[in-house]
Design an enzyme around this catalytic site. Structure first.
Site, PDB file in Angstrom:
ATOM      1  N   THR A  17     -47.220  19.231 -38.385  1.00 54.92           N
ATOM      2  CA  THR A  17     -46.102  18.540 -37.734  1.00 54.92           C
ATOM      3  C   THR A  17     -46.578  17.326 -36.952  1.00 54.92           C
ATOM      4  O   THR A  17     -45.855  16.344 -36.808  1.00 54.92           O
ATOM      5  CB  THR A  17     -45.350  19.531 -36.815  1.00 54.92           C
ATOM      6  OG1 THR A  17     -44.668  20.445 -37.644  1.00 54.92           O
ATOM      7  CG2 THR A  17     -44.357  18.850 -35.903  1.00 54.92           C
ATOM      8  N   TYR A  30     -36.957  17.653 -42.646  1.00 55.52           N
ATOM      9  CA  TYR A  30     -38.250  17.667 -41.955  1.00 55.52           C
ATOM     10  C   TYR A  30     -39.392  17.893 -42.951  1.00 55.52           C
ATOM     11  O   TYR A  30     -39.306  18.738 -43.821  1.00 55.52           O
ATOM     12  CB  TYR A  30     -38.251  18.784 -40.895  1.00 55.52           C
ATOM     13  CG  TYR A  30     -39.636  19.154 -40.453  1.00 55.52           C
ATOM     14  CD1 TYR A  30     -40.384  18.260 -39.697  1.00 55.52           C
ATOM     15  CD2 TYR A  30     -40.208  20.363 -40.831  1.00 55.52           C
ATOM     16  CE1 TYR A  30     -41.669  18.577 -39.320  1.00 55.52           C
ATOM     17  CE2 TYR A  30     -41.494  20.683 -40.458  1.00 55.52           C
ATOM     18  CZ  TYR A  30     -42.214  19.786 -39.704  1.00 55.52           C
ATOM     19  OH  TYR A  30     -43.491  20.092 -39.351  1.00 55.52           O
ATOM     20  N   THR A  96     -49.573  23.654 -36.731  1.00 52.08           N
ATOM     21  CA  THR A  96     -49.705  24.701 -35.721  1.00 52.08           C
ATOM     22  C   THR A  96     -49.531  26.121 -36.282  1.00 52.08           C
ATOM     23  O   THR A  96     -49.949  27.076 -35.652  1.00 52.08           O
ATOM     24  CB  THR A  96     -48.678  24.501 -34.583  1.00 52.08           C
ATOM     25  OG1 THR A  96     -47.356  24.580 -35.123  1.00 52.08           O
ATOM     26  CG2 THR A  96     -48.892  23.182 -33.886  1.00 52.08           C
ATOM     27  N   ASP A  97     -48.917  26.230 -37.466  1.00 56.39           N
ATOM     28  CA  ASP A  97     -48.552  27.576 -37.942  1.00 56.39           C
ATOM     29  C   ASP A  97     -49.760  28.469 -38.230  1.00 56.39           C
ATOM     30  O   ASP A  97     -49.706  29.673 -37.986  1.00 56.39           O
ATOM     31  CB  ASP A  97     -47.676  27.476 -39.201  1.00 56.39           C
ATOM     32  CG  ASP A  97     -46.258  27.032 -38.861  1.00 56.39           C
ATOM     33  OD1 ASP A  97     -45.882  27.087 -37.676  1.00 56.39           O
ATOM     34  OD2 ASP A  97     -45.520  26.626 -39.785  1.00 56.39           O
ATOM     35  N   LYS A 169     -50.378  31.346 -31.668  1.00 52.25           N
ATOM     36  CA  LYS A 169     -49.060  30.702 -31.596  1.00 52.25           C
ATOM     37  C   LYS A 169     -48.068  31.797 -31.234  1.00 52.25           C
ATOM     38  O   LYS A 169     -47.959  32.800 -31.940  1.00 52.25           O
ATOM     39  CB  LYS A 169     -48.707  30.048 -32.935  1.00 52.25           C
ATOM     40  CG  LYS A 169     -47.401  29.270 -32.872  1.00 52.25           C
ATOM     41  CD  LYS A 169     -47.152  28.433 -34.125  1.00 52.25           C
ATOM     42  CE  LYS A 169     -45.855  27.643 -33.953  1.00 52.25           C
ATOM     43  NZ  LYS A 169     -45.571  26.763 -35.094  1.00 52.25           N
ATOM     44  N   GLU A 291     -55.552  56.223 -31.278  1.00 50.44           N
ATOM     45  CA  GLU A 291     -54.325  56.916 -31.713  1.00 50.44           C
ATOM     46  C   GLU A 291     -54.503  57.571 -33.073  1.00 50.44           C
ATOM     47  O   GLU A 291     -53.655  58.350 -33.502  1.00 50.44           O
ATOM     48  CB  GLU A 291     -53.171  55.917 -31.774  1.00 50.44           C
ATOM     49  CG  GLU A 291     -52.793  55.366 -30.421  1.00 50.44           C
ATOM     50  CD  GLU A 291     -51.423  54.661 -30.427  1.00 50.44           C
ATOM     51  OE1 GLU A 291     -50.634  54.862 -31.372  1.00 50.44           O
ATOM     52  OE2 GLU A 291     -51.181  53.917 -29.480  1.00 50.44           O
TER      53      GLU A 291
END
Ligand code: SIN
Length: 334
Positions: A17, A30, A96-97, A169, A291
């Site tokens: 982006t 976009y 950024t993803d 993120k 666990e």
């Protein structure tokens, strides 16, 4: 400072982006990775006072399409550049993803103590209030700083500095989209002035036992992530077991899942698939034997690593060995 005496910084662009066009990242039309790196560099006032920039376009993609091929090209180029005496630091421009996955991958396969900084932006380059130029300025300032040496890849977003292993993120929109939920951010960089708050204590870069060449020789072992949920059965896991070298469970809570999914994972482990339990919660550790009886089922506990980072580390662990105890040691050290 005279232009010739400024440090030389290599800028490796991959898209995202920060190089996208549109008013907002969620507007119609976009497109991430639309603008070339020269355009981004020209948009940052004062950058030429910080460093001599040598910019290269390694890819120009939205980072949802980040691939092992681009990772390989990026890591190989960083290795070349870090051997060059005149290069004082390297900045990777990235969407950024998947930025956190690339940062963590690079922390494990690049063997350098030169500053290596990853940067992106949440707003497209053409948006009102685009934060890409400020992020890029801070990233270059960090790359020229002696304080950034020896820390492994650092991520700069929104004036925060994060270590590659810690950063996540945490929001799909807005500029406050990055955090280091387990151990906190590494520091801040404001107006190009870095200030560190902590050291990273896990193994990385010069101290890493992994390499791009071993990973390539092992053909990037296939590791898939399965996401746990209420009512999960073993169908997906049984289907994967015939294809994957490793499976990472994005488990509920402390890395848990239904009895039937655990049985399917146990069958996969018995068949030689590396099974790692991580948590879908976003923070907190998955402790060995906490666990689930990892010893009995031959599972590995991911510690603090998110599912997506556990996938990266498991691929690399598989490239150097086949012993579950050795995989567990990797998850305790990196
Ligand atoms: C991408 O990851 O390339 C698109 C989203 C972004 O950079 O913020």
């Amino acid at each position: 400072m005279l232009e010739q005496t400024l440090p030389r910084i290599a800028l490796l662009a991959t898209g995202g982006t920060i190089a996208g066009t549109q008013v907002q990242a969620n507007s119609a039309g976009y497109k991430a990775g639309a603008l070339p790196i020269g355009h981004l560099v020209d948009a940052v006032p004062g950058l030429s006072n910080l460093a001599r920039i040598q910019a290269e376009q390694v890819a120009n993609i939205g980072s949802q399409n980040m691939s092992h091929d681009v990772w390989g090209a990026l890591a190989a180029r960083i290795a070349d550049l870090s051997r060059q005496e005149d290069i004082k630091g390297i900045v990777v421009v990235h969407g950024t993803d998947t930025l956190e996955e690339t940062a963590y991958f690079l922390s494990l396969v690049t063997h350098t103590d030169k500053p290596l900084v990853l940067v992106g932006a949440m707003r497209p380059a053409t948006a009102l209030g685009a934060e890409g130029p400020a992020n890029l300025y801070n990233a270059v300032a960090l790359a020229v700083s002696a304080q950034a040496r020896g820390r492994g890849p650092l991520v700069v977003m929104n004036e925060d500095i994060h270590y590659a292993r810690e950063v996540q993120k945490i929001a799909s929109m807005g500029i406050c989209a990055f955090a280091s939920p387990n151990r906190g951010r590494a520091g801040v960089v404001r107006g190009g002035e870095p200030r560190f708050y902590s050291r990273n204590t896990t193994r990385h870069t010069l101290d890493s036992e992994f390499s791009l060449s071993a990973l390539q020789a092992a053909h990037w072992p296939r590791v898939d992530i399965v996401y746990a949920h209420a009512g999960m059965d073993g169908l997906l896991i049984d289907a994967l077991a015939g294809h994957a070298a490793g499976i990472v469970l994005a488990g509920v809570g402390g890395g848990n899942t239904t009895d039937s999914a655990l049985s399917a994972l146990s069958r996969a482990a018995a068949a030689g698939v590396a099974v790692v339990r991580s948590s879908r919660t976003g923070s907190g550790p998955v402790d060995r034997g906490g666990e689930v009886d990892d010893d009995a089922m031959n599972f590995v506990a991911a510690g603090e690593l998110s599912p997506q980072k556990a996938r990266v580390l498991l691929m690399l662990a598989l490239s150097v060995g086949r012993d579950p105890a050795q995989w567990q040691r990797c998850f305790e050290q990196y």
